[in-house]
Design an enzyme around this catalytic site. Structure first.
Site, PDB file in Angstrom:
ATOM      1  N   HIS A 105       0.826  -1.204   0.000  1.00  0.00           N
ATOM      2  CA  HIS A 105       0.000   0.000   0.000  1.00  0.00           C
ATOM      3  C   HIS A 105       0.869   1.267   0.000  1.00  0.00           C
ATOM      4  O   HIS A 105       0.732   2.133  -0.870  1.00  0.00           O
ATOM      5  CB  HIS A 105      -0.910  -0.021   1.236  1.00  0.00           C
ATOM      6  CG  HIS A 105      -1.751   1.199   1.417  1.00  0.00           C
ATOM      7  ND1 HIS A 105      -3.095   1.199   1.176  1.00  0.00           N
ATOM      8  CD2 HIS A 105      -1.444   2.468   1.813  1.00  0.00           C
ATOM      9  CE1 HIS A 105      -3.584   2.405   1.406  1.00  0.00           C
ATOM     10  NE2 HIS A 105      -2.601   3.193   1.806  1.00  0.00           N
ATOM     11  N   GLU A 106       1.761   1.355   0.976  1.00  0.00           N
ATOM     12  CA  GLU A 106       2.596   2.563   1.069  1.00  0.00           C
ATOM     13  C   GLU A 106       3.502   2.679  -0.151  1.00  0.00           C
ATOM     14  O   GLU A 106       3.801   3.782  -0.612  1.00  0.00           O
ATOM     15  CB  GLU A 106       3.413   2.557   2.360  1.00  0.00           C
ATOM     16  CG  GLU A 106       2.575   2.587   3.639  1.00  0.00           C
ATOM     17  CD  GLU A 106       1.540   3.704   3.675  1.00  0.00           C
ATOM     18  OE1 GLU A 106       1.780   4.765   3.062  1.00  0.00           O
ATOM     19  OE2 GLU A 106       0.467   3.506   4.289  1.00  0.00           O
ATOM     20  N   HIS A 127       1.678   4.511  -2.810  1.00  0.00           N
ATOM     21  CA  HIS A 127       1.770   5.969  -2.650  1.00  0.00           C
ATOM     22  C   HIS A 127       3.132   6.458  -3.145  1.00  0.00           C
ATOM     23  O   HIS A 127       3.246   7.507  -3.781  1.00  0.00           O
ATOM     24  CB  HIS A 127       1.650   6.352  -1.175  1.00  0.00           C
ATOM     25  CG  HIS A 127       0.260   6.306  -0.622  1.00  0.00           C
ATOM     26  ND1 HIS A 127      -0.801   6.939  -1.227  1.00  0.00           N
ATOM     27  CD2 HIS A 127      -0.234   5.738   0.511  1.00  0.00           C
ATOM     28  CE1 HIS A 127      -1.893   6.744  -0.479  1.00  0.00           C
ATOM     29  NE2 HIS A 127      -1.577   6.017   0.562  1.00  0.00           N
ATOM     30  N   HIS A 136       3.231   6.866  -6.772  1.00  0.00           N
ATOM     31  CA  HIS A 136       2.485   8.060  -7.178  1.00  0.00           C
ATOM     32  C   HIS A 136       3.395   9.293  -7.089  1.00  0.00           C
ATOM     33  O   HIS A 136       3.367  10.176  -7.956  1.00  0.00           O
ATOM     34  CB  HIS A 136       1.275   8.211  -6.245  1.00  0.00           C
ATOM     35  CG  HIS A 136       0.180   9.088  -6.751  1.00  0.00           C
ATOM     36  ND1 HIS A 136      -0.903   9.414  -5.970  1.00  0.00           N
ATOM     37  CD2 HIS A 136      -0.006   9.732  -7.926  1.00  0.00           C
ATOM     38  CE1 HIS A 136      -1.719  10.206  -6.661  1.00  0.00           C
ATOM     39  NE2 HIS A 136      -1.195  10.410  -7.848  1.00  0.00           N
TER      40      HIS A 136
END
Ligand SMILES: [Zn+2]
Length: 696
Positions: free
Chosen positions: A488-489, A492, A495
């Site tokens: 998940h991290e 990010h 991104h």
């Protein structure tokens, strides 16, 4: 979770060596211009903050005093370039006060926070500056602007209006007071939780009280005990890697209750760290501020900028999911009650039993226990697995760079490159808990990507987590939850890393809150795909890939406990929305309010909201007020988006490229729904999410 550094407008590398000894006052003399951590001392922050504010003030005055007619270039772009030093010091400071803080840094934070809040208000409430921005904005249809430029202009104009620029002087004064008080309360709120987290300890001196706990948890507790001066004993804490295994495996019901209550009573202990008064004051100030700006509630004010747009649309989604999830959670509770009975006990299932019995039901039904999986999830293997997914999708590579400066020995630095070897940026990973780090997991930037005079300024990104540490002679072995958090991290981080933006203000993760979790949550899907698991989930001793049988069990148990997970999460989302759709906060008892809010939706007593108000950091100390729903809003997006990969192939290059070009690289340069539809060809549907969670 994802954090935003506070908004200092614009960034430009500042390169005038005024004070040789303060590293913020010269260009960083490091590879790729990463922060020179060993040279940055606590005493450097305050002078750099003050000089940074002074410089930006001068730059803003120059824009205001420019005799030429306001244009996009001499006003918006000029503002975008201002405040470079301030951004530079803030980026480092914000990261360190989250990931590696101490009492001195916290003191500096308290001193500088009101100064910064005042400084930002001086800009956002400056009538002459607003007048220039407004003149450019009013001409926006006549001047030829690119899509990015239009988005930037819109952002600046709205920031002014939302920052109180249209208010009369008296209301502006009150507006500033509110902002300053809110920023201090929010700081205090977070600090109280950090202290509560560190203050709690369950000391065990009788080996019998360790019954049921896995070896790794016992070892970890022995290490914590010796660190804290309890030689020969065991200490359990409220940090997740200590708390969760305890709740899952401890056979001592009374001790589970102690741990659980320690956790859910943080900030609600009636001591000097109690957050109840702070949070109700914050809720009151937020309504008042929203009213000043012409919004009915704080939620209306916040959502106006999000993809969801209105509280009604958020409640509609939450209701839809609640109706599907609550009966499933009730069924899960019933199954556990039956197991309690079958063991010959007659007590009623309580919230501190949920982890323990759900683990047992899982074992009985799927023959799967967390401890059997962990050996396949050595931290380094999982991390490399996440890297490999990105390589397969986007062709990008990750090379460890032990030569780069880091701020703590646990931190590792990686250089990220395109398939052709071109430098993309730097990724720091910082995975283990320590007292100087706040709880949770997040991504943040030490430097965002943007372009300066045509030159690409490359990003420096950090992933910070609180994962299970190596214990004794064993490496760090993660739970599957932690595996998903790592992916998940990392999403990010991608991104931030793959951003391709001209402007700092709208680059990377600077997108609406309910869109920002799409790139992160979509990555979690790959973590559990059998084909991907087989490549990264290898036994830490034998290097054997995870057996098919375990993968199958993992898949079968995918819907397990989803009623609980969804209900626990939705309860917190309702609570957040209820706090922030108040039109008045007068002499309100926060605990009573919370109970009413949760009773109204029919939350069962065996489940406690994932966050209770007194430690709901996301909404009272982070940037997620009226935004906690974002995770499930984005889950609708990510489940629908991942369908595209399932339809075209897990690593289909064309689909990956479309995702990179339309979502990951675009930042906040366009409306999120427009970007999504460009990628997917249609608006998202809710069904893939319901199916994934077994709620259909
Ligand atoms: Zn996140």
């Amino acid at each position: 979770m994802f954090t935003l550094a506070f908004i200092a407008i614009g960034l430009m590398l500042w390169s005038c060596a005024k004070e040789e000894s303060n590293p913020f006052f010269s260009e960083y003399d490091t590879p790729f211009g990463v922060p020179p951590f060993s040279k940055i001392k606590e005493e450097h922050f305050m002078p750099a903050f003050k000089e940074g504010m002074k410089q930006q003030k001068r730059e803003i005055e120059a824009i205001i005093n420019n005799p030429e007619t306001p244009t996009f270039e001499n006003t918006i772009e000029a503002m975008e370039r201002s405040g470079a030093l301030l951004t530079k010091v803030s980026d480092v400071f914000d990261n360190l006060t989250s990931a590696n803080t101490n009492d001195n840094l916290q003191e500096i934070a308290k001193e500088v926070t009101p100064l910064l809040s005042g400084h930002n208000d001086d800009i956002n409430l400056n009538p002459n500056l607003f007048e220039r921005v407004k003149q450019v904005y009013d001409k926006k249809d006549e001047i030829a602007l690119s899509g990015e430029q239009s988005a930037l202009l819109e952002k600046y104009y709205k920031n002014f209006v939302r920052g109180g620029a249209n208010l009369d002087p008296e209301k502006q004064k009150r507006f500033r007071e509110i902002n300053e008080q809110l920023s201090l309360f929010s700081l205090q709120f977070g600090e109280n939780i950090l202290k509560e987290d560190n203050a709690f300890e369950l000391v065990i001196d009788n080996e019998e009280d360790l019954a049921g706990l896995p070896q790794s948890a016992v070892k970890g507790a022995a290490e914590t005990a010796s660190e804290r001066g309890y030689e020969g004993k065991w200490v359990f804490t409220l940090h997740k890697p200590s708390l969760i295994p305890f709740l899952q495996y401890s056979e001592k019901r009374g001790l589970r209750e102690k741990m659980f209550k320690g956790y859910i009573n943080r900030g609600d202990n009636g001591n000097e760290l109690d957050n109840k008064e702070i949070l109700s004051k914050m809720a009151a100030l937020r309504v008042e501020r929203a009213n000043l700006l012409g919004y009915k509630t704080h939620a209306d004010f916040i959502l106006d900028e999000n993809m969801a747009k209105t509280p009604d649309r958020v409640y509609k989604l939450l209701d839809q999911l609640w109706v599907a999830a609550l009966p499933i959670a009730k069924k899960e509770a019933k199954d556990m009650q039956e197991m309690i009975k079958s063991e010959g006990n007659d007590f009623k299932l309580e919230a501190w039993d949920w982890w323990y019995y759900s683990e047992k039901v899982k074992k009985a039904r799927y023959d799967l226990d967390d401890a059997a999986l962990r050996p396949y999830f050595k931290l380094e293997n999982v991390r490399d697995g996440a890297f490999a997914v990105a390589t397969n999708l986007y062709g990008i590579t990750f090379e460890e760079r032990p030569d780069l400066p880091v701020y703590h020995p646990d931190v590792k630095a990686f250089e990220v490159k395109e398939a052709d070897g071109k430098h993309i940026g730097i990724l720091y990973t910082d995975y283990f808990p320590r007292a100087s780090k706040r709880g949770g997991a997040w991504m943040n930037a030490y430097r965002k990507q943007f372009r300066q005079d045509g030159k690409n300024i490359t990003p420096v990104i950090a992933n910070v987590c609180n994962f299970s540490k190596p214990t004794g002679d064993k490496p760090a072995l993660l739970s599957f939850d932690e595996v998903e958090t790592l992916f998940h991290e990392f999403g990010h981080a991608l991104h931030g890393l793959l951003s391709n933006s001209t402007y700092h203000t709208i680059s990377g993760t600077s997108v609406p809150r309910d869109f920002v979790e799409l790139p992160s949550q979509i990555m979690e899907n790959w973590a559990s795909e059998p084909e991907v698991l087989k490549s990264y989930a290898r036994h830490y001793e034998t290097n054997e890939p995870i057996p098919d049988e375990l993968i199958e069990k993992l898949e079968n148990s995918g819907h397990f406990n989803q009623g609980f997970a969804t209900v626990e999460y939705l309860a917190a989302s309702f609570l957040d929305m209820d706090w922030h759709t108040l039109t008045e906060v007068k002499e309100l008892d926060p605990v009573e309010f919370e109970n009413n809010s949760l009773n109204k939706i029919g939350l069962i007593p065996e489940i406690v909201s994932r966050y209770r108000s007194p430690y709901f950091r996301h909404i009272f100390s982070g940037g997620y007020s009226s935004g906690y729903y974002s995770y499930i809003w984005a889950a609708v997006l990510d489940a629908d988006a991942f369908e595209a990969f399932k339809e075209n192939g897990l690593f289909d290059k064309k689909t990956a490229l479309a995702f990179r070009e339309n979502v990951l690289s675009k930042g906040g340069s366009d409306d999120p729904m427009t970007l999504y539809v460009k990628f997917r060809g249609a608006e998202p549907k809710i069904e893939p999410l319901l199916k994934r969670r077994g709620l259909n």
